[in-house]
Scaffold this motif. Structure first.
Motif, PDB file in Angstrom:
ATOM      1  N   PHE A 198      98.999 -29.249  15.006  1.00  0.00           N
ATOM      2  CA  PHE A 198     100.209 -28.166  15.193  1.00  0.00           C
ATOM      3  C   PHE A 198     101.047 -28.469  16.399  1.00  0.00           C
ATOM      4  O   PHE A 198     102.335 -28.318  16.290  1.00  0.00           O
ATOM      5  CB  PHE A 198      99.521 -26.881  15.099  1.00  0.00           C
ATOM      6  N   GLY A 199     100.428 -28.700  17.589  1.00  0.00           N
ATOM      7  CA  GLY A 199     101.162 -28.940  18.575  1.00  0.00           C
ATOM      8  C   GLY A 199     102.007 -30.260  18.619  1.00  0.00           C
ATOM      9  O   GLY A 199     103.240 -30.279  19.085  1.00  0.00           O
ATOM     10  N   GLY A 200     101.482 -31.353  17.791  1.00  0.00           N
ATOM     11  CA  GLY A 200     102.187 -32.616  17.657  1.00  0.00           C
ATOM     12  C   GLY A 200     103.498 -32.252  16.797  1.00  0.00           C
ATOM     13  O   GLY A 200     104.518 -32.848  17.272  1.00  0.00           O
ATOM     14  N   PHE A 201     103.284 -31.400  15.652  1.00  0.00           N
ATOM     15  CA  PHE A 201     104.209 -30.893  15.078  1.00  0.00           C
ATOM     16  C   PHE A 201     105.441 -30.154  15.787  1.00  0.00           C
ATOM     17  O   PHE A 201     106.567 -30.299  15.650  1.00  0.00           O
ATOM     18  CB  PHE A 201     103.933 -29.974  13.719  1.00  0.00           C
ATOM     19  N   LEU A 202     104.820 -29.037  16.581  1.00  0.00           N
ATOM     20  CA  LEU A 202     105.775 -28.433  17.183  1.00  0.00           C
ATOM     21  C   LEU A 202     106.696 -29.133  18.420  1.00  0.00           C
ATOM     22  O   LEU A 202     107.822 -29.092  18.614  1.00  0.00           O
ATOM     23  CB  LEU A 202     105.276 -27.173  18.300  1.00  0.00           C
ATOM     24  N   LEU A 203     105.928 -30.294  18.798  1.00  0.00           N
ATOM     25  CA  LEU A 203     106.664 -31.342  19.764  1.00  0.00           C
ATOM     26  C   LEU A 203     107.848 -32.048  18.902  1.00  0.00           C
ATOM     27  O   LEU A 203     108.906 -32.326  19.731  1.00  0.00           O
ATOM     28  CB  LEU A 203     105.566 -32.300  20.594  1.00  0.00           C
ATOM     29  N   GLY A 204     107.610 -32.489  17.704  1.00  0.00           N
ATOM     30  CA  GLY A 204     108.582 -33.133  17.110  1.00  0.00           C
ATOM     31  C   GLY A 204     109.751 -32.272  16.677  1.00  0.00           C
ATOM     32  O   GLY A 204     111.006 -32.470  16.729  1.00  0.00           O
ATOM     33  N   VAL A 205     109.464 -30.819  16.446  1.00  0.00           N
ATOM     34  CA  VAL A 205     110.487 -29.714  16.261  1.00  0.00           C
ATOM     35  C   VAL A 205     111.263 -29.645  17.549  1.00  0.00           C
ATOM     36  O   VAL A 205     112.478 -29.646  17.582  1.00  0.00           O
ATOM     37  CB  VAL A 205     110.077 -28.394  15.902  1.00  0.00           C
ATOM     38  N   ALA A 206     110.514 -29.586  18.786  1.00  0.00           N
ATOM     39  CA  ALA A 206     111.200 -29.432  20.146  1.00  0.00           C
ATOM     40  C   ALA A 206     111.966 -30.721  20.585  1.00  0.00           C
ATOM     41  O   ALA A 206     113.199 -30.614  20.870  1.00  0.00           O
ATOM     42  CB  ALA A 206     110.249 -29.180  21.113  1.00  0.00           C
ATOM     43  N   ASP A 207     111.654 -31.886  19.930  1.00  0.00           N
ATOM     44  CA  ASP A 207     112.399 -32.936  20.212  1.00  0.00           C
ATOM     45  C   ASP A 207     113.700 -33.118  19.577  1.00  0.00           C
ATOM     46  O   ASP A 207     114.747 -33.391  19.908  1.00  0.00           O
ATOM     47  CB  ASP A 207     111.527 -34.278  19.726  1.00  0.00           C
ATOM     48  N   LEU A 208     113.552 -32.592  18.010  1.00  0.00           N
ATOM     49  CA  LEU A 208     114.686 -32.455  17.375  1.00  0.00           C
ATOM     50  C   LEU A 208     116.025 -31.324  18.097  1.00  0.00           C
ATOM     51  O   LEU A 208     117.016 -31.798  18.147  1.00  0.00           O
ATOM     52  CB  LEU A 208     114.650 -31.926  15.913  1.00  0.00           C
ATOM     53  N   ALA A 209     115.057 -30.035  18.478  1.00  0.00           N
ATOM     54  CA  ALA A 209     116.073 -29.015  19.100  1.00  0.00           C
ATOM     55  C   ALA A 209     116.722 -29.461  20.564  1.00  0.00           C
ATOM     56  O   ALA A 209     118.017 -29.439  20.654  1.00  0.00           O
ATOM     57  CB  ALA A 209     115.383 -28.019  19.274  1.00  0.00           C
ATOM     58  N   THR A 210     116.087 -30.185  20.994  1.00  0.00           N
ATOM     59  CA  THR A 210     116.456 -30.900  22.712  1.00  0.00           C
ATOM     60  C   THR A 210     117.314 -31.756  22.502  1.00  0.00           C
ATOM     61  O   THR A 210     118.408 -32.184  23.021  1.00  0.00           O
ATOM     62  CB  THR A 210     115.366 -31.145  23.544  1.00  0.00           C
ATOM     63  N   THR A 211     117.177 -32.919  21.275  1.00  0.00           N
ATOM     64  CA  THR A 211     117.990 -33.951  21.096  1.00  0.00           C
ATOM     65  C   THR A 211     119.598 -33.064  20.578  1.00  0.00           C
ATOM     66  O   THR A 211     120.603 -33.678  20.903  1.00  0.00           O
ATOM     67  CB  THR A 211     117.580 -34.825  19.926  1.00  0.00           C
ATOM     68  N   ASN A 212     119.357 -32.366  19.617  1.00  0.00           N
ATOM     69  CA  ASN A 212     120.733 -31.655  19.340  1.00  0.00           C
ATOM     70  C   ASN A 212     121.181 -30.854  20.214  1.00  0.00           C
ATOM     71  O   ASN A 212     122.676 -31.049  20.328  1.00  0.00           O
ATOM     72  CB  ASN A 212     120.339 -30.447  18.229  1.00  0.00           C
ATOM     73  N   GLU A 213     120.595 -30.398  21.373  1.00  0.00           N
ATOM     74  CA  GLU A 213     121.258 -29.753  22.487  1.00  0.00           C
ATOM     75  C   GLU A 213     122.059 -31.018  23.172  1.00  0.00           C
ATOM     76  O   GLU A 213     123.174 -30.586  23.806  1.00  0.00           O
ATOM     77  CB  GLU A 213     120.496 -29.259  23.375  1.00  0.00           C
ATOM     78  N   ILE A 214     121.312 -32.139  23.480  1.00  0.00           N
ATOM     79  CA  ILE A 214     122.033 -33.361  24.071  1.00  0.00           C
ATOM     80  C   ILE A 214     123.225 -33.515  23.293  1.00  0.00           C
ATOM     81  O   ILE A 214     124.314 -34.109  24.049  1.00  0.00           O
ATOM     82  CB  ILE A 214     120.933 -34.520  24.345  1.00  0.00           C
ATOM     83  N   LEU A 215     123.083 -33.905  21.973  1.00  0.00           N
ATOM     84  CA  LEU A 215     124.313 -34.166  21.315  1.00  0.00           C
ATOM     85  C   LEU A 215     125.447 -33.024  21.521  1.00  0.00           C
ATOM     86  O   LEU A 215     126.781 -33.585  21.603  1.00  0.00           O
ATOM     87  CB  LEU A 215     124.102 -34.491  19.743  1.00  0.00           C
ATOM     88  N   HIS A 216     125.083 -31.879  21.386  1.00  0.00           N
ATOM     89  CA  HIS A 216     125.995 -30.893  21.555  1.00  0.00           C
ATOM     90  C   HIS A 216     126.451 -30.991  23.091  1.00  0.00           C
ATOM     91  O   HIS A 216     128.029 -30.557  23.110  1.00  0.00           O
ATOM     92  CB  HIS A 216     125.429 -29.524  21.483  1.00  0.00           C
ATOM     93  N   LEU A 217     126.135 -31.295  23.983  1.00  0.00           N
ATOM     94  CA  LEU A 217     126.720 -31.528  25.351  1.00  0.00           C
ATOM     95  C   LEU A 217     127.425 -32.864  25.430  1.00  0.00           C
ATOM     96  O   LEU A 217     128.175 -33.098  26.268  1.00  0.00           O
ATOM     97  CB  LEU A 217     125.532 -31.859  26.423  1.00  0.00           C
ATOM     98  N   GLY A 218     127.625 -33.457  24.435  1.00  0.00           N
ATOM     99  CA  GLY A 218     128.615 -34.714  24.385  1.00  0.00           C
ATOM    100  C   GLY A 218     127.747 -35.995  24.610  1.00  0.00           C
ATOM    101  O   GLY A 218     128.508 -37.026  24.868  1.00  0.00           O
ATOM    102  N   LEU A 219     126.505 -36.059  24.830  1.00  0.00           N
ATOM    103  CA  LEU A 219     126.023 -37.243  25.417  1.00  0.00           C
ATOM    104  C   LEU A 219     125.280 -37.943  23.953  1.00  0.00           C
ATOM    105  O   LEU A 219     125.345 -37.247  22.745  1.00  0.00           O
ATOM    106  CB  LEU A 219     124.624 -36.788  26.192  1.00  0.00           C
ATOM    107  N   GLY A 220     124.882 -39.060  23.998  1.00  0.00           N
ATOM    108  CA  GLY A 220     124.242 -39.712  22.827  1.00  0.00           C
ATOM    109  C   GLY A 220     122.864 -39.976  22.854  1.00  0.00           C
ATOM    110  O   GLY A 220     122.058 -39.743  23.800  1.00  0.00           O
ATOM    111  N   GLU A 221     122.345 -40.223  21.665  1.00  0.00           N
ATOM    112  CA  GLU A 221     120.906 -40.634  21.420  1.00  0.00           C
ATOM    113  C   GLU A 221     120.571 -41.955  22.121  1.00  0.00           C
ATOM    114  O   GLU A 221     121.332 -42.998  21.877  1.00  0.00           O
ATOM    115  CB  GLU A 221     120.466 -40.556  19.806  1.00  0.00           C
ATOM    116  N   LEU A 222     119.572 -41.827  22.432  1.00  0.00           N
ATOM    117  CA  LEU A 222     118.979 -43.374  23.341  1.00  0.00           C
ATOM    118  C   LEU A 222     118.169 -44.129  22.278  1.00  0.00           C
ATOM    119  O   LEU A 222     118.273 -45.326  22.578  1.00  0.00           O
ATOM    120  CB  LEU A 222     118.122 -42.956  24.650  1.00  0.00           C
TER     121      LEU A 222
END
Length: 110
Positions: free
Chosen positions: A25-49
């Motif tokens: 469950f923690g692994g799944f939540l980390l995947g969702v957190a990665d998605l959410a934080t990546t979306n925030e980075i994209l929203h800030l105008g930065l790119g995916e590494l």
């Protein structure tokens, strides 16, 4: 028995199953957190590494989250088949690194 507490094989199996479930469950939540934080980075105008996710974003547009969550689901599914809780914990700890990296990047933009 000198007051020592013994654990039956059934109790050990139940405890291990609970720990494994929580780790998955923690692994799944980390995947969702990665998605959410990546979306925030994209929203800030930065790119995916990650070059694979960058390609997914360029190719699929807003639908890039499907392969992202699909990979998370595949990792959790593979971990579910593992019988070694220590290895599962190690992989889940590793899954936290992109989230932590994303949080550092987000904090650095403020």
């Amino acid at each position: 028995m000198n007051g020592a507490h013994t654990v039956s094989a059934e109790q050990l199996h139940k405890r291990t199953s609970l720990i494994k479930s929580l780790l998955l469950f923690g692994g799944f939540l980390l995947g969702v957190a990665d998605l959410a934080t990546t979306n925030e980075i994209l929203h800030l105008g930065l790119g995916e590494l990650n070059p694979f996710m960058r390609l997914a974003q360029e190719t699929l547009g807003a639908w890039w989250l499907i392969p992202k969550l699909g990979l998370t689901g595949m990792v959790v599914w593979l971990l579910w088949h593992s019988k070694n809780v220590h290895n599962i914990a190690l992989v889940v700890a590793f899954l936290s690194t992109p989230v932590l990296n994303n949080l550092i990047i987000i904090a650095g933009t403020n």
